[in-house]
Design an enzyme around this catalytic site. Structure first.
Site, PDB file in Angstrom:
ATOM      1  N   ARG A 360       0.737  -0.802  -0.206  1.00 23.59           N
ATOM      2  CA  ARG A 360      -0.178  -0.042   0.100  1.00 23.59           C
ATOM      3  C   ARG A 360       0.917   1.008   0.142  1.00 23.59           C
ATOM      4  NH1 ARG A 360      -3.213   1.484   3.229  1.00 23.59           N
ATOM      5  NH2 ARG A 360      -4.544   2.312   1.894  1.00 23.59           N
ATOM      6  N   CYS A 391      14.406  -5.483  -3.881  1.00 18.53           N
ATOM      7  CA  CYS A 391      15.164  -5.736  -4.515  1.00 18.53           C
ATOM      8  C   CYS A 391      14.217  -4.645  -5.611  1.00 18.53           C
ATOM      9  CB  CYS A 391      15.755  -6.639  -5.657  1.00 18.53           C
ATOM     10  SG  CYS A 391      16.077  -7.581  -5.425  1.00 18.53           S
ATOM     11  N   TYR A 421      -6.699  -5.181   3.142  1.00 16.93           N
ATOM     12  CA  TYR A 421      -5.432  -4.557   2.043  1.00 16.93           C
ATOM     13  C   TYR A 421      -3.954  -5.589   2.663  1.00 16.93           C
ATOM     14  CZ  TYR A 421      -9.950  -2.880   1.218  1.00 16.93           C
ATOM     15  OH  TYR A 421     -11.191  -3.213   1.077  1.00 16.93           O
TER      16      TYR A 421
HETATM   17  N1  LLP Z   1     -17.827  -2.745  -1.716  1.00 18.58           N
HETATM   18  C1  LLP Z   1     -16.809  -2.513  -2.355  1.00 18.58           C
HETATM   19  C2  LLP Z   1     -17.961  -2.721  -3.779  1.00 18.58           C
HETATM   20  C3  LLP Z   1     -16.199  -2.258  -2.795  1.00 18.58           C
HETATM   21  O1  LLP Z   1     -15.626  -2.147  -3.848  1.00 18.58           O
HETATM   22  C4  LLP Z   1     -15.235  -2.797  -1.483  1.00 18.58           C
HETATM   23  C5  LLP Z   1     -13.780  -2.019  -1.949  1.00 18.58           C
HETATM   24  C6  LLP Z   1     -15.660  -2.103  -0.847  1.00 18.58           C
HETATM   25  C7  LLP Z   1     -16.142  -2.131  -0.586  1.00 18.58           C
HETATM   26  C8  LLP Z   1     -15.109  -1.819   0.686  1.00 18.58           C
HETATM   27  O2  LLP Z   1     -14.027  -0.998   0.989  1.00 18.58           O
HETATM   28  P1  LLP Z   1     -13.314  -0.519   1.985  1.00 18.58           P
HETATM   29  O3  LLP Z   1     -14.875  -0.002   3.312  1.00 18.58           O
HETATM   30  O4  LLP Z   1     -12.624  -1.880   2.483  1.00 18.58           O
HETATM   31  O5  LLP Z   1     -12.417   0.810   1.876  1.00 18.58           O
HETATM   32  N2  LLP Z   1      -6.858  -1.766  -1.852  1.00 18.58           N
HETATM   33  C9  LLP Z   1      -7.383  -0.324  -1.866  1.00 18.58           C
HETATM   34  C10 LLP Z   1      -8.867  -0.688  -1.109  1.00 18.58           C
HETATM   35  C11 LLP Z   1      -9.321  -1.462  -2.587  1.00 18.58           C
HETATM   36  C12 LLP Z   1     -10.609  -0.887  -2.153  1.00 18.58           C
HETATM   37  C13 LLP Z   1     -11.541  -1.636  -3.123  1.00 18.58           C
HETATM   38  N3  LLP Z   1     -12.833  -1.589  -2.939  1.00 18.58           N
HETATM   39  C14 LLP Z   1      -6.458   0.327  -0.404  1.00 18.58           C
HETATM   40  O6  LLP Z   1      -5.448  -0.946  -0.145  1.00 18.58           O
HETATM   41  O7  LLP Z   1      -6.851   0.599  -0.287  1.00 18.58           O
END
Ligand code: LLP
Length: 463
Positions: A360, A391, A421
């Site tokens: 991240r 690396c 994540y």
């Molecule tokens: N609902 C949908 C349709 C989503 O696409 C997502 C996240 C969530 C719920 C949950 O979101 P949260 O509450 O966890 O923010 N990899 C990124 C975040 C990408 C999230 C994608 N979708 C990170 O590390 O910040």
């Protein structure tokens, strides 16, 4: 931009002139409860404990790097979300943040639903016994095989993301002789204040069907015209790591407007709306996340108000928090390897993990905190960059932070708020072995996802 998604400068520090930072105001030995999971504390010897177990024992038994997940904190957060939203709403945990069979069981025990977005997540959910009707299936490009599995399993809802998918899901449902419950995901045209890569409600991106130009209304028209689909509502997810409720309010208002248009055109009141996930958490002391009850109140007030003025029955609301439930519940434990002071710049502290267990920082410029956890120290603070063993010069875990100047190889340091994540986005870059996830609760620690081994790597390498 969210504060954590885009750092403005080193934490706990005032910038004097470019490149020079004052010492941190806070005592480095104090663990800010905002960023650590609920049962984390220091024991009489100054070592961090979680669920009553000290990090020295955890490191010895499970090795480093490793993620330690505070199970009672996870469960408490599930309960806080479902209590805040009450019986007239549903909380779907977003499995993409972190999913394992143990997590699925905890979710069931705490009464939550589950959002999955791939065949792999669906399999994990079903394998751990999550009732299919409590599962929502997401994704902008679900394969035919995935849709078939979801329909056969009897998932509670499929969230339709494109015109093609409306037809595809209808066709598959018809051939299985079922009427599939679906929602339509719309993009409401909100610019969420977060990193571009995790903002999802502006129109120029891959998710959803735009409200603009009547696209979403047309999608509703088509879905209502297909017998094998039962359109239960509208879905909107505006992005991730968001602190400002304004975006959610605009989104809720626009979704309710669409419900009113649907009622006017078709004489149908869609019974549900899903406002997605995306609520921010504290990665550093500077982040101030909202509590679930504040979020629930803000969302249900706006939906109720908008529905009243449109003369609609208030729909059942669902939300999909991922990060806000699991993010704060885990920390990553690393052992310090080499320490390289760069005169006039900063000290590079290398740990035994890196971008393979936390991408991240490299991907979103995310900010994290770090603490020396195997002991306390009265040494002066030193400005550090915590880096991994890959690396790649962008292999940064914590970009700017302070650690005590007597830090030494073999010390244990921990990065809090890595529950979301991190393991789910972990990679094998440089043939790194993905770390285990260890659940800790009431003096007991158990592996819920084991550490990868070199055998695991070789098993996939069949050439
Ligand atoms: N609902 C949908 C349709 C989503 O696409 C997502 C996240 C969530 C719920 C949950 O979101 P949260 O509450 O966890 O923010 N990899 C990124 C975040 C990408 C999230 C994608 N979708 C990170 O590390 O910040």
């Amino acid at each position: 931009m969210s504060r954590s998604a885009h750092p403005a400068g080193p934490r706990h520090a005032d910038v004097l002139t470019e490149g020079h930072y004052t010492a941190p105001a806070a005592d480095l030995n104090v663990l800010d409860e905002k960023v650590w999971s609920r049962t984390v504390t220091r024991d009489a010897d100054g070592a961090l404990t979680v669920g009553g177990i000290g990090v020295a024992r955890l490191a010895e038994e499970f090795g480093t790097p490793a993620y330690f997940l505070d199970e009672s904190d996870f469960r408490a957060r599930c309960r806080a979300w479902s209590e805040a939203f009450g019986p007239d709403a549903d909380v779907f945990y977003a499995g993409k943040a972190f999913l394992s069979r143990a997590v699925v069981r905890w979710l069931q025990e705490e009464g939550l639903h589950l959002d999955v977005c791939s065949g792999g997540e669906l399999t994990t959910a079903l394998d751990a016994g999550m009732p299919a009707e409590r599962i929502a299936f997401h994704g902008n490009n679900k394969t035919v095989a995935e849709i078939e599995r979801a329909v056969e399993a009897g998932v509670g809802r499929i969230v339709l993301d494109s015109f093609q998918e409306i037809v595809r899901v209808a066709h598959i449902a018809r051939s299985h002789g079922v009427r599939q419950r679906v929602q339509i995901r719309v993009t409401v045209g909100v610019e969420a204040h977060t990193h571009e890569f995790i903002a999802t409600a502006h129109e120029d991106q891959k998710f959803g069907i735009a409200l603009a130009d009547g696209q979403a209304a047309e999608a509703v028209r088509r879905a209502l015209g297909l017998d094998s689909l039962e359109l239960i509502g509208i879905h909107s997810h505006i992005g991730s790591q968001i602190f400002d409720m304004a975006g959610f309010e605009v989104s809720a208002r626009r979704v309710v407007q669409l419900l009113a248009e649907v009622r006017d055109e078709h004489g149908v009141e869609l019974p549900e709306i899903d406002l997605g996930g995306g609520l921010g958490i504290a990665y550093t002391s500077e982040d101030d996340p909202r509590e679930p009850h504040e979020i629930a109140k803000a969302l249900s007030d706006i939906v109720t108000r908008e529905c009243e003025s449109a003369g609609l029955r208030t729909p059942r609301i669902s939300v999909e928090p991922g990060r806000a439930i699991v993010g704060p519940t885990a920390f990553t434990l690393y052992e310090v390897g080499t320490i390289k002071p760069l005169e006039g710049l900063r000290t590079y502290v290398s740990v035994d993990g890196g971008m393979s267990d936390n991408i991240r920082t490299a991907l979103y410029d995310a900010e994290y905190s770090v603490a020396l956890v195997s002991r306390t120290s009265d040494a002066e603070p030193m400005l550090v960059r915590v880096v991994g063993k890959h690396c790649e010069s962008g292999d940064i875990v914590v970009k700017d932070a302070f650690l005590p100047a007597d830090l030494a190889p073999g010390d244990l340091i921990a990065v809090p708020a890595t529950g979301a994540y991190c393991r789910s986005m972990a990679s094998n870059y440089n043939h790194a072995l993905r770390p285990p996830v260890v659940a800790v609760r009431d003096g007991e620690a158990r592996v819920i996802v084991r550490r990868e081994t070199e055998e695991d790597l070789l098993r996939l390498d069949v050439g």
